[in-house]
Design a protein around this motif. Structure first.
Motif, PDB file in Angstrom:
ATOM      1  N   GLN A 483       0.830  -1.207   0.000  1.00  0.00           N
ATOM      2  CA  GLN A 483       0.000   0.000   0.000  1.00  0.00           C
ATOM      3  C   GLN A 483       0.863   1.254   0.000  1.00  0.00           C
ATOM      4  O   GLN A 483       1.823   1.386   0.761  1.00  0.00           O
ATOM      5  CB  GLN A 483      -0.900  -0.007   1.239  1.00  0.00           C
ATOM      6  N   GLY A 484       0.532   2.192  -0.904  1.00  0.00           N
ATOM      7  CA  GLY A 484       1.134   3.511  -0.886  1.00  0.00           C
ATOM      8  C   GLY A 484       2.456   3.652  -1.606  1.00  0.00           C
ATOM      9  O   GLY A 484       2.975   4.765  -1.712  1.00  0.00           O
ATOM     10  N   GLU A 485       3.045   2.564  -2.111  1.00  0.00           N
ATOM     11  CA  GLU A 485       4.332   2.656  -2.793  1.00  0.00           C
ATOM     12  C   GLU A 485       4.124   2.725  -4.309  1.00  0.00           C
ATOM     13  O   GLU A 485       3.438   1.881  -4.883  1.00  0.00           O
ATOM     14  CB  GLU A 485       5.212   1.449  -2.453  1.00  0.00           C
ATOM     15  N   TYR A 486       4.735   3.729  -4.946  1.00  0.00           N
ATOM     16  CA  TYR A 486       4.620   3.901  -6.395  1.00  0.00           C
ATOM     17  C   TYR A 486       5.218   2.693  -7.103  1.00  0.00           C
ATOM     18  O   TYR A 486       6.385   2.358  -6.926  1.00  0.00           O
ATOM     19  CB  TYR A 486       5.345   5.184  -6.808  1.00  0.00           C
ATOM     20  N   ARG A 487       4.390   2.013  -7.896  1.00  0.00           N
ATOM     21  CA  ARG A 487       4.836   0.858  -8.665  1.00  0.00           C
ATOM     22  C   ARG A 487       4.270   0.947 -10.086  1.00  0.00           C
ATOM     23  O   ARG A 487       3.171   1.463 -10.300  1.00  0.00           O
ATOM     24  CB  ARG A 487       4.351  -0.453  -8.024  1.00  0.00           C
ATOM     25  N   TRP A 488       5.044   0.412 -11.026  1.00  0.00           N
ATOM     26  CA  TRP A 488       4.529   0.232 -12.387  1.00  0.00           C
ATOM     27  C   TRP A 488       5.084  -1.060 -12.955  1.00  0.00           C
ATOM     28  O   TRP A 488       6.153  -1.533 -12.573  1.00  0.00           O
ATOM     29  CB  TRP A 488       4.856   1.431 -13.274  1.00  0.00           C
ATOM     30  N   LEU A 489       4.296  -1.645 -13.853  1.00  0.00           N
ATOM     31  CA  LEU A 489       4.656  -2.935 -14.446  1.00  0.00           C
ATOM     32  C   LEU A 489       4.366  -2.881 -15.937  1.00  0.00           C
ATOM     33  O   LEU A 489       3.283  -2.472 -16.355  1.00  0.00           O
ATOM     34  CB  LEU A 489       3.840  -4.070 -13.810  1.00  0.00           C
ATOM     35  N   ARG A 490       5.336  -3.290 -16.724  1.00  0.00           N
ATOM     36  CA  ARG A 490       5.139  -3.398 -18.164  1.00  0.00           C
ATOM     37  C   ARG A 490       5.637  -4.761 -18.631  1.00  0.00           C
ATOM     38  O   ARG A 490       6.333  -5.480 -17.901  1.00  0.00           O
ATOM     39  CB  ARG A 490       5.841  -2.265 -18.907  1.00  0.00           C
ATOM     40  N   MET A 491       5.281  -5.117 -19.869  1.00  0.00           N
ATOM     41  CA  MET A 491       5.614  -6.429 -20.406  1.00  0.00           C
ATOM     42  C   MET A 491       6.283  -6.299 -21.770  1.00  0.00           C
ATOM     43  O   MET A 491       5.908  -5.450 -22.584  1.00  0.00           O
ATOM     44  CB  MET A 491       4.333  -7.268 -20.537  1.00  0.00           C
ATOM     45  N   GLU A 499      15.735 -11.000 -29.136  1.00  0.00           N
ATOM     46  CA  GLU A 499      15.132 -10.087 -30.100  1.00  0.00           C
ATOM     47  C   GLU A 499      13.765  -9.609 -29.614  1.00  0.00           C
ATOM     48  O   GLU A 499      12.914 -10.412 -29.217  1.00  0.00           O
ATOM     49  CB  GLU A 499      14.977 -10.770 -31.455  1.00  0.00           C
ATOM     50  N   LEU A 500      13.555  -8.306 -29.664  1.00  0.00           N
ATOM     51  CA  LEU A 500      12.285  -7.727 -29.241  1.00  0.00           C
ATOM     52  C   LEU A 500      11.211  -7.998 -30.278  1.00  0.00           C
ATOM     53  O   LEU A 500      11.431  -7.797 -31.475  1.00  0.00           O
ATOM     54  CB  LEU A 500      12.456  -6.221 -29.035  1.00  0.00           C
ATOM     55  N   VAL A 501      10.047  -8.455 -29.828  1.00  0.00           N
ATOM     56  CA  VAL A 501       8.921  -8.755 -30.704  1.00  0.00           C
ATOM     57  C   VAL A 501       7.765  -7.784 -30.459  1.00  0.00           C
ATOM     58  O   VAL A 501       7.084  -7.363 -31.388  1.00  0.00           O
ATOM     59  CB  VAL A 501       8.444 -10.208 -30.512  1.00  0.00           C
ATOM     60  N   ALA A 502       7.559  -7.420 -29.185  1.00  0.00           N
ATOM     61  CA  ALA A 502       6.476  -6.502 -28.824  1.00  0.00           C
ATOM     62  C   ALA A 502       6.752  -5.958 -27.426  1.00  0.00           C
ATOM     63  O   ALA A 502       7.497  -6.557 -26.643  1.00  0.00           O
ATOM     64  CB  ALA A 502       5.118  -7.208 -28.857  1.00  0.00           C
ATOM     65  N   PHE A 503       6.153  -4.804 -27.126  1.00  0.00           N
ATOM     66  CA  PHE A 503       6.170  -4.307 -25.750  1.00  0.00           C
ATOM     67  C   PHE A 503       4.846  -3.601 -25.467  1.00  0.00           C
ATOM     68  O   PHE A 503       4.191  -3.083 -26.374  1.00  0.00           O
ATOM     69  CB  PHE A 503       7.364  -3.388 -25.468  1.00  0.00           C
ATOM     70  N   VAL A 504       4.456  -3.621 -24.189  1.00  0.00           N
ATOM     71  CA  VAL A 504       3.156  -3.103 -23.753  1.00  0.00           C
ATOM     72  C   VAL A 504       3.391  -1.971 -22.759  1.00  0.00           C
ATOM     73  O   VAL A 504       4.286  -2.048 -21.907  1.00  0.00           O
ATOM     74  CB  VAL A 504       2.310  -4.218 -23.110  1.00  0.00           C
ATOM     75  N   ASN A 505       2.590  -0.925 -22.843  1.00  0.00           N
ATOM     76  CA  ASN A 505       2.713   0.189 -21.901  1.00  0.00           C
ATOM     77  C   ASN A 505       2.358  -0.252 -20.482  1.00  0.00           C
ATOM     78  O   ASN A 505       1.538  -1.167 -20.284  1.00  0.00           O
ATOM     79  CB  ASN A 505       1.820   1.347 -22.341  1.00  0.00           C
ATOM     80  N   PRO A 506       2.940   0.398 -19.480  1.00  0.00           N
ATOM     81  CA  PRO A 506       2.758  -0.039 -18.095  1.00  0.00           C
ATOM     82  C   PRO A 506       1.354   0.217 -17.549  1.00  0.00           C
ATOM     83  O   PRO A 506       0.629   1.101 -18.014  1.00  0.00           O
ATOM     84  CB  PRO A 506       3.780   0.807 -17.316  1.00  0.00           C
ATOM     85  N   VAL A 507       1.009  -0.558 -16.508  1.00  0.00           N
ATOM     86  CA  VAL A 507      -0.042  -0.191 -15.569  1.00  0.00           C
ATOM     87  C   VAL A 507       0.666   0.235 -14.279  1.00  0.00           C
ATOM     88  O   VAL A 507       1.805  -0.161 -14.035  1.00  0.00           O
ATOM     89  CB  VAL A 507      -1.022  -1.348 -15.315  1.00  0.00           C
ATOM     90  N   PHE A 508      -0.017   1.024 -13.440  1.00  0.00           N
ATOM     91  CA  PHE A 508       0.684   1.571 -12.278  1.00  0.00           C
ATOM     92  C   PHE A 508      -0.285   1.841 -11.136  1.00  0.00           C
ATOM     93  O   PHE A 508      -1.515   1.861 -11.326  1.00  0.00           O
ATOM     94  CB  PHE A 508       1.431   2.846 -12.657  1.00  0.00           C
ATOM     95  N   ALA A 509       0.275   2.054  -9.947  1.00  0.00           N
ATOM     96  CA  ALA A 509      -0.527   2.382  -8.760  1.00  0.00           C
ATOM     97  C   ALA A 509       0.250   3.361  -7.891  1.00  0.00           C
ATOM     98  O   ALA A 509       1.479   3.393  -7.904  1.00  0.00           O
ATOM     99  CB  ALA A 509      -0.862   1.127  -7.975  1.00  0.00           C
TER     100      ALA A 509
END
Length: 528
Positions: A483-491, A499-509
């Motif tokens: 609770q209360g800690e800035y976090r973000w996650l992307r894939m 080799e990069l195939v795709a990337f997704v923008n983060p979700v965050f809290a």
């Protein structure tokens, strides 16, 4: 063509030595009988040339951009008498002006300019002629209609709520591309794109070919010696140099930031382009990153050096998010080539839609597309389509979303479940999850239990899309955030060799407050 009478011609032959690039002005007069104007340009020594022609009201009426050693462009009363880059309308009598900016290795430029104007039908142009719907037109009383008033910003071209596939970066013959607007339009539509944004170097198209099957949005790539940025959805022209002194506003940090501020005030999305692709990398160290809405992570994957540049851009993106500058990560083909051409012999073509940026919109219109980018509801791919299932506390989220509902429950921890699915293929794929800039999970995609899964893909003729039957593969990830800690996650989706195939923008809290003073220099040094 029959011989014209009452033709008036003027010429300039000049060798310039400019210690640094600046605009040089050449005034000329046009009389009351003019129904067309032709400008012929020839030059030597310059690596890059930009010419604007202004009428007595100060309106830009002709544009010559790029690396052409010679060009003959036309301006007339009607669109069919105008080269691409020319703005149709009355040819007001009075003092006109050619404004020239050149870049060369030693400051030298040999320039030849010929002006010719007269009544009747205009001479032939070496450039394609205007075709399609007008985005710019000059009025009788010195007015200039620009995309702000002529372009249909609110028009909805598709009603479905889904990911729309497109490309944010491309060039035609108006600047240094090889395709006409019509060729590029048809190619993009044939490749299944839903939208494109046309981004010529320091120029805006005055018209674009008709075509209901593809949304086309006006844009411009601000092209300076020290870096490039896209202004997506630009409504009015922006001055790039001082009209009195000729000093190039776009070549210093304060001037570039003023350009970004003006574009944002118009409602444009500002994107930092290929920031690590030498020699076109971003060198404006003092640029405040809060002036951007997006960063072009992935530029033309077929171009040598872009794989490494994309990896650095991903790291810079994470640095921005760490400072609360939550930019959208997008891609752009930056296509300049014909569809069968490659930068390497026998290599893949450099082509529109590679990579593609998919943006979630509840119906497709120019305004909704731009808003989708601002909200970071995007993923970027070289071909694989993703099905994303992102949940927390029983609520589904899209890329770019803040996990607001989960955070509001005031629990000690929140749990985030993330599933990515795509069609099965022969080459293995690995899902990599990045939390607060650090890899926190990695998993090979494996076949789903539901071998006949259904999911939505865009349909070229329907409204809501079509269900695709087939075998899917998936990867799953779960994490808990205090609770209360800035976090973000992307894939990211990668091949086993990285080799990069795709990337997704983060979700965050629990977002931190963005630091408006963070500069590009600080971001760049943070990943050094």
């Amino acid at each position: 063509m029959s011989m014209q009478t009452n033709l008036i011609k003027a010429s300039v032959r000049e060798e310039l030595v400019l210690p640094e690039p600046k605009a040089v002005f050449y005034p000329f007069e046009v009389n009351d009988d003019a129904q067309w104007l032709q400008l012929e340009v020839r030059y030597e020594h310059a690596l890059w040339l930009q010419i604007l022609v202004r009428d007595p009201h100060g309106r830009v009426r002709m544009q010559v951009i790029g690396k052409k050693r010679s060009a003959r462009v036309a301006l007339g009363l009607k669109p069919e008498h105008c080269s691409i880059g020319s703005v149709p309308g009355p040819l007001t009598a009075g003092s006109w002006q050619v404004e020239l900016v050149s870049y060369s290795r030693d400051g030298r430029l040999m320039i030849e300019l010929d002006w010719l104007y007269g009544p009747g039908e205009p001479p032939l142009s070496t450039e394609p002629m205007l075709d399609g719907t007008l985005w710019m037109a000059a009025g009788e009383a010195g007015t200039l209609d620009e995309p702000e008033t002529l372009y249909a910003w609110q028009q909805v071209s598709d009603e479905g709520a889904r990911f729309y596939k497109g490309d944010f970066h491309m060039h035609t013959l108006l600047s240094d591309g090889k395709q006409t607007p019509g060729q590029l339009h048809d190619l993009a539509a044939s490749r299944g794109l839903d939208y494109i944004v046309v981004t010529e170097h320091n120029a805006v198209h005055a018209a674009w070919p008709h075509g209901k099957e593809l949304l086309v949005v006006p844009g411009v790539e601000v092209t300076a010696f020290h870096g490039h940025c896209n202004l997506l959805g630009l409504r009015r022209s922006i001055e790039l140099y001082d009209p009195e002194s000729g000093a190039l506003t776009l070549e210093d940090d304060s001037g570039m930031m003023a350009i970004l501020e003006e574009a944002r005030s118009q409602g444009a999305v500002c994107s930092l382009n290929h920031p690590f692709l030498v020699p076109w990398h971003w060198q404006f160290e003092d640029t405040r990153m809060a002036l951007f809405d997006a960063i072009e992570i992935w530029n033309d994957p077929t171009y040598d050096g872009n794989a490494e540049a994309a990896e650095k851009a991903l790291a810079a993106w994470d640095q921005c998010w760490a400072h609360g500058i939550r930019l959208a990560g997008i891609g752009g083909s930056d296509t300049h080539m014909l569809p069968d051409e490659s930068y390497t012999e026998g290599g893949p073509p450099s082509i529109v839609g590679d990579p593609a940026t998919l943006v979630w919109c509840n119906g497709l219109s120019p305004m909704k597309l731009l808003d989708g980018v601002r909200r970071r509801r995007c993923y970027v791919t070289r071909g694989v389509r993703l099905q994303l299932d992102i949940r927390s506390g029983g609520v589904s989220y899209l890329p770019g979303d803040e996990l607001q509902g989960a955070a509001d429950r005031n629990e000690r921890y929140i749990t985030l479940d993330y599933i990515v699915r795509t069609a099965q293929e022969d080459s293995p794929l690995i899902a990599v999850w990045i939390e607060n800039g650090q890899e926190t999970g990695r998993q090979h995609l494996a076949a789903c239990d539901a071998l006949e899964a259904q999911w939505e893909q865009p349909d070229r003729t329907g409204v809501a899309g079509v269900a695709v039957q087939g075998s899917l593969q998936e990867a799953r990830f779960t994490c808990s955030w205090p609770q209360g800690e800035y976090r973000w996650l992307r894939m990211e989706l990668r091949r086993p060799d990285g080799e990069l195939v795709a990337f997704v923008n983060p979700v965050f809290a629990w977002p931190n407050t963005a630091d408006p003073a963070v500069t590009w220099g600080r971001i760049r040094k943070g990943i050094a």
